[in-house]
Design a protein around this motif. Structure first.
Motif, PDB file in Angstrom:
ATOM      1  N   LYS A 253       0.859  -1.187   0.000  1.00  0.00           N
ATOM      2  CA  LYS A 253       0.000   0.000   0.000  1.00  0.00           C
ATOM      3  C   LYS A 253       0.898   1.240   0.000  1.00  0.00           C
ATOM      4  CE  LYS A 253      -4.018   1.961   2.251  1.00  0.00           C
ATOM      5  NZ  LYS A 253      -5.059   1.744   3.264  1.00  0.00           N
ATOM      6  N   THR A 254       0.591   2.196  -0.862  1.00  0.00           N
ATOM      7  CA  THR A 254       1.392   3.415  -0.969  1.00  0.00           C
ATOM      8  C   THR A 254       0.498   4.649  -0.903  1.00  0.00           C
ATOM      9  OG1 THR A 254       1.264   3.392  -3.384  1.00  0.00           O
ATOM     10  CG2 THR A 254       3.182   2.305  -2.389  1.00  0.00           C
ATOM     11  N   ARG A 255       1.145   5.776  -0.681  1.00  0.00           N
ATOM     12  CA  ARG A 255       0.458   7.066  -0.697  1.00  0.00           C
ATOM     13  C   ARG A 255       1.443   8.110  -1.196  1.00  0.00           C
ATOM     14  NH1 ARG A 255       2.260  10.382   3.199  1.00  0.00           N
ATOM     15  NH2 ARG A 255       3.302   9.452   4.976  1.00  0.00           N
ATOM     16  N   GLU A 256       0.915   9.257  -1.579  1.00  0.00           N
ATOM     17  CA  GLU A 256       1.765  10.367  -2.012  1.00  0.00           C
ATOM     18  C   GLU A 256       1.975  11.290  -0.824  1.00  0.00           C
ATOM     19  OE1 GLU A 256       1.477  13.981  -5.224  1.00  0.00           O
ATOM     20  OE2 GLU A 256       0.547  12.084  -5.745  1.00  0.00           O
ATOM     21  N   ASN A 257       3.243  11.561  -0.476  1.00  0.00           N
ATOM     22  CA  ASN A 257       3.502  12.465   0.655  1.00  0.00           C
ATOM     23  C   ASN A 257       3.424  13.916   0.200  1.00  0.00           C
ATOM     24  OD1 ASN A 257       5.978  13.069  -0.536  1.00  0.00           O
ATOM     25  ND2 ASN A 257       7.192  11.911   0.938  1.00  0.00           N
ATOM     26  N   GLU A 258       3.679  14.839   1.110  1.00  0.00           N
ATOM     27  CA  GLU A 258       3.522  16.278   0.818  1.00  0.00           C
ATOM     28  C   GLU A 258       4.473  16.789  -0.257  1.00  0.00           C
ATOM     29  OE1 GLU A 258       5.742  15.073   4.231  1.00  0.00           O
ATOM     30  OE2 GLU A 258       3.589  15.091   4.115  1.00  0.00           O
ATOM     31  N   THR A 259       5.571  16.065  -0.523  1.00  0.00           N
ATOM     32  CA  THR A 259       6.502  16.485  -1.573  1.00  0.00           C
ATOM     33  C   THR A 259       6.184  15.833  -2.921  1.00  0.00           C
ATOM     34  OG1 THR A 259       8.088  14.723  -1.095  1.00  0.00           O
ATOM     35  CG2 THR A 259       8.351  16.801   0.113  1.00  0.00           C
ATOM     36  N   GLY A 260       5.141  15.000  -2.948  1.00  0.00           N
ATOM     37  CA  GLY A 260       4.758  14.334  -4.179  1.00  0.00           C
ATOM     38  C   GLY A 260       5.420  12.991  -4.386  1.00  0.00           C
TER      39      GLY A 260
END
Length: 117
Positions: A23-30
């Protein structure tokens, strides 16, 4: 909100429609980063087609596809098309207000997954 409600899935057949992946997500830096729990354990996600097992004298239900977050790594034999069982399945209700539009749904989580006997 109601969180981590135990769910009895013994009367349902579950078939893998998309193999488990990290499972992944995009952090605040993209940047795309893996999702971990509060202890740092990596999470996984799997798509399942869930359908009630036929009951004598009743019409079979239609079924639905769900995405389940797994707290442990799945076995290698949990592949596309496999009939599986979830360990400790739970459901949580979520609700968001995005640009004045209310959205809600259910999120699914399980401790693990294995091929059905």
């Amino acid at each position: 909100m109601l969180r981590n409600i135990p769910v009895v899935m013994s009367h349902y057949k579950m078939q893998v429609t998309e193999e488990p992946v990290v499972k992944t997500r995009e952090n605040e830096t993209g940047e795309i980063v893996p999702v971990t729990d509060w202890q740092g354990a990596q999470q996984f996600v799997v798509s399942l087609f869930v359908k009630a097992r036929p009951q004598e004298g009743q019409r079979p239900g239609k079924g639905e596809e769900i995405r389940v977050t797994l707290e442990t790594a799945p076995d290698d034999d949990v592949t596309d098309g496999a009939v599986v069982e979830l360990h400790n399945p739970r459901v949580s209700h979520w609700e968001n207000d995005i640009n004045g539009r209310k959205m809600s749904g259910l999120s699914w989580k399980a401790t693990g997954i294995k091929r059905a006997a």
